[in-house]
Write an enzyme that holds these catalytic residues in place. Sequence first.
Site, PDB file in Angstrom:
ATOM      1  N   GLU A 145       0.682  -1.300  -0.104  1.00 26.42           N
ATOM      2  CA  GLU A 145       0.083  -0.172   0.033  1.00 26.42           C
ATOM      3  C   GLU A 145       0.770   1.292   0.181  1.00 26.42           C
ATOM      4  O   GLU A 145       0.064   2.389  -0.009  1.00 26.42           O
ATOM      5  CB  GLU A 145      -1.059   0.063   1.146  1.00 26.42           C
ATOM      6  CG  GLU A 145      -2.003  -1.168   1.247  1.00 26.42           C
ATOM      7  CD  GLU A 145      -3.084  -0.958   1.994  1.00 26.42           C
ATOM      8  OE1 GLU A 145      -2.884  -0.259   3.159  1.00 26.42           O
ATOM      9  OE2 GLU A 145      -4.183  -1.853   1.788  1.00 26.42           O
ATOM     10  N   GLU A 185      -7.101  -7.052  -1.775  1.00 24.51           N
ATOM     11  CA  GLU A 185      -7.674  -6.928  -0.570  1.00 24.51           C
ATOM     12  C   GLU A 185      -9.195  -6.436  -0.376  1.00 24.51           C
ATOM     13  O   GLU A 185      -9.323  -5.401  -1.145  1.00 24.51           O
ATOM     14  CB  GLU A 185      -6.654  -5.899   0.529  1.00 24.51           C
ATOM     15  CG  GLU A 185      -5.713  -6.423   1.037  1.00 24.51           C
ATOM     16  CD  GLU A 185      -4.974  -5.643   2.008  1.00 24.51           C
ATOM     17  OE1 GLU A 185      -5.619  -4.412   2.482  1.00 24.51           O
ATOM     18  OE2 GLU A 185      -3.729  -5.739   2.264  1.00 24.51           O
TER      19      GLU A 185
END
Length: 909
Positions: free
Chosen positions: A491, A587
Amino acid sequence: MYWFIPLLLLLLLNKPFIGEAGKIKTVSLIDNHEQERESLVQSLEGIWNVTNDNHSINIFCNVPGGIYSDLMDAGIIGDIYKNFNDLELRWIPRENWNYFTNFSVSKEILEKKAVFLVFNGIDTFATITLNGKEVGYTENMFRRYRYSVKDFLRIGNNNISVYIHSPIEVSIKEYEIETKRHDGIPVLPICLPDKYNGECHVNHIRKQQASFSWDWGPSFPSSGIWKLPVLETYDVVMIGDIEVHITRQSENKRWDVKLIAHLESFPNNTISGSLISKLSHYKNKTSFIVNETNIENYKIPNSGRIAITQNLIVPDDFVDLWWPNGYGQQILYDLNVSFNSSEHVSKSIKVGFRTIQLVEDAIENHEGATFYFKINDLPMFMKGSNWIPSNILPEATTSEAGEKRIRKLLTDANIANMNMLRVWGGGIYESDFFYSVADELGILIWQDFMFASSMYPASESFLSNVEEEIVQQVTRLQYHPSIALWAGNNENEGNLKHNQFGTADHYDLFKDDYIKLYADVIKTNIEKIDKTRPFVLSSPGNGKLSDEQGYIAEDPGSSKYGDVHDYPFWNNGWLPSSFPIPRFISEYGLQSLPNYQTLEEATDNPSTDLQYGSDFMEKRQHHPDNYGSLDFQLSTQFSDEKIDFKNYIFRSQIIQAVSMKVGTEKFRQFQNTIREDSAGLTMGALYWQLNDVWQAPSWSGIDFAGRWKMLHYYAKNFFAPILISGNVIDDLLTVFITSEVRNTIEASMSIIIHNYQLFKDINTISKNVSITPQNSSIYYQNEVKTLLGDNDLSDTIIILKLNIESQQHNLENFVLTGDLKKVTNVPHTTCTVTKKDGPDFQLRLKTDSYTPFVWLQTNITTGRFSDNGIIMTTKEKDVYFYGDNPDISIEAFQASIRVSSLRNTTQLI
Ligand code: BMA
């Protein structure tokens, strides 16, 4: 607390406790590769001592091991997972811990030309002393350290000390040093959110990032010798890592296996000998392919190492392919590598033949690019979840019990029809055991490097430390057929782009750091070592486009390129519209609570702690929104009547299971479809998260005790190789069939409209269908009102059935069209055990009215039901229980069964 007893004994005996390290024996050098090195490797495994600076604690301990396990074993602290121990034990990582022992060294060992002290893993900052002299300092738990110690050792008794500095103290110091180096600008974020109850500055140290706490985990910054330490002794070489690069040469009908054997020796040693590699056929053990390289009088360079490359030509007819779960067998071949000289050393690994490609092609007449995996030339939808460490204590991932836990979790993933897991970047590079089991079970691994949700330093010392880590880990793991892709971080591309940590004022500086770490160091090294696998700089990212746009894409979260992470926290998770239509989603998730029995195991005060809003439950919840988004999700589906805590747990699991079902079905439905706005062609869905590290609210489908939440049962269904699914959007009912099977399948499909107030099917549409191979398409579409007659949509549920005769297979699914708040009847549901087969049982469910979310539980044995969280629109249904204890009688099992459902929760345990 009897911690003072060892101390007392110590005083009485008036001499330090010295545990004796293991005797000479065959040991595994790097994780679990047995080596035929009986006399050359001395394990330092065994009982050591550990003490803190003021010696108030001085206890026996295990090596390999770690301080939390040691203190628990000695009775100095209780179970770290219990009560408020995560908050009360914060003194442990603030101490320095000295691990020490005596061990004896034989004449035979010291006669060898080389003696190396090898630490396969120290967590983390350690000063190593042998017989009073310092031999080295470690600073990265992910690296293997090797010290030449012949001159430090003596025949007979020797002593060793591994003095581990407080990781918290070191991280503070590193933070201060790096801030200075960084023009006074801290490498952000300075701290984790308060709600995590964690420690600051973990981004400055090369230690499991989640060990300082995470939104699903406690803060237990461990110290210890977490992998096996050994003395390696030899005259010639020992075999280190073996790289195996397998490529298919289709025009020549063969496979090329490029093998690189890393031999470890010492500078200026002159060696002669032959390296023989032998690839055995997996079935016909008399058939093998051999290669031999002879070297004569080769002088080892200053690095102390030599890498020998061999090319094995493997004809097609020798090869049976390795396939991911659901697509075929996981054929593995033994590859033995030996070096023969005055000494004989050998090592065996298992390899598999498969090709892998990440396809990122332009899409005609559309924006964006594809992002999908082709395995053995077959495009595959990746189905799975995210793996966090199997235990927050690193030593507990390599112990025997730890390996059992890993095998169970990976088997659970396999049973749930998963073919990919993402080893997330805030944990650890897992053990060889982990990847070997993934190889066996056909679970592809999306492997992050261990950088998560933070900016990282880019000083020379940090980068060179990381470089050694990357090279070691990739070289160690690269041969596993399960590893599908390397990813630089979790991320951070998006975090930087979207100013997540307040980096905007110094964007160029942080961007520069980012490129240095992930592109200049990680990417460069991966491309050098492993050309057979794709690499992405960040997850999520835009794949190739991120690279083209200077490593920080204009929109790292774009659904038209690469992968995305997306959480519907504040949108109704039961609506397909709450989920995006990306190319690949690595995710997505919603929280639920663990099973009550699991939470019970975490407290000595269940009556006060196991309540909604209790201090205990507040402290266990690390989500910065606390229970806000979970409560919001519950309010979207259920009436706000007062419910007890067990029911709250139950409802949270229903919320999570159904929303992941709705999301995943949508992702699978879009695998072949692209919309006008270029959304579609989704080819992967890995939900967050598979497993847990403690008993707390989290996104997991399997709780810390290994009990399946409702989600894991649902995952098995929504990831099935053939899926019938549907939705009602704007009054249009659409039914999809998704198949990953390679041939056309004939089946009969039924769509049943059921009025649950009447407990009656009001309309059934039946149709024979030919299911297109490897495809997802619409098999039925109609305005729902034409199917309802006088019935109100909010009183209905739609049942979808697929009967596949050739496979004697019945698939069933449901579309929740109705309003659960209107379901008020209290069903009476029974369950009778009808048959026993070894440890397995057959059960018959009977009910008298619409019974959504039938939840079966037993507390006398571990095992799983064939289905759970069942929607009953019929009076009867059979399910199975797969147990692991054949001694349980039908009567005892029957007596243990509890049946609950949405409106009847009195039996919840
Ligand atoms: C993602 C993950 C983890 C986190 C999860 C849930 O960002 O990468 O950092 O645990 O979300 O918030």
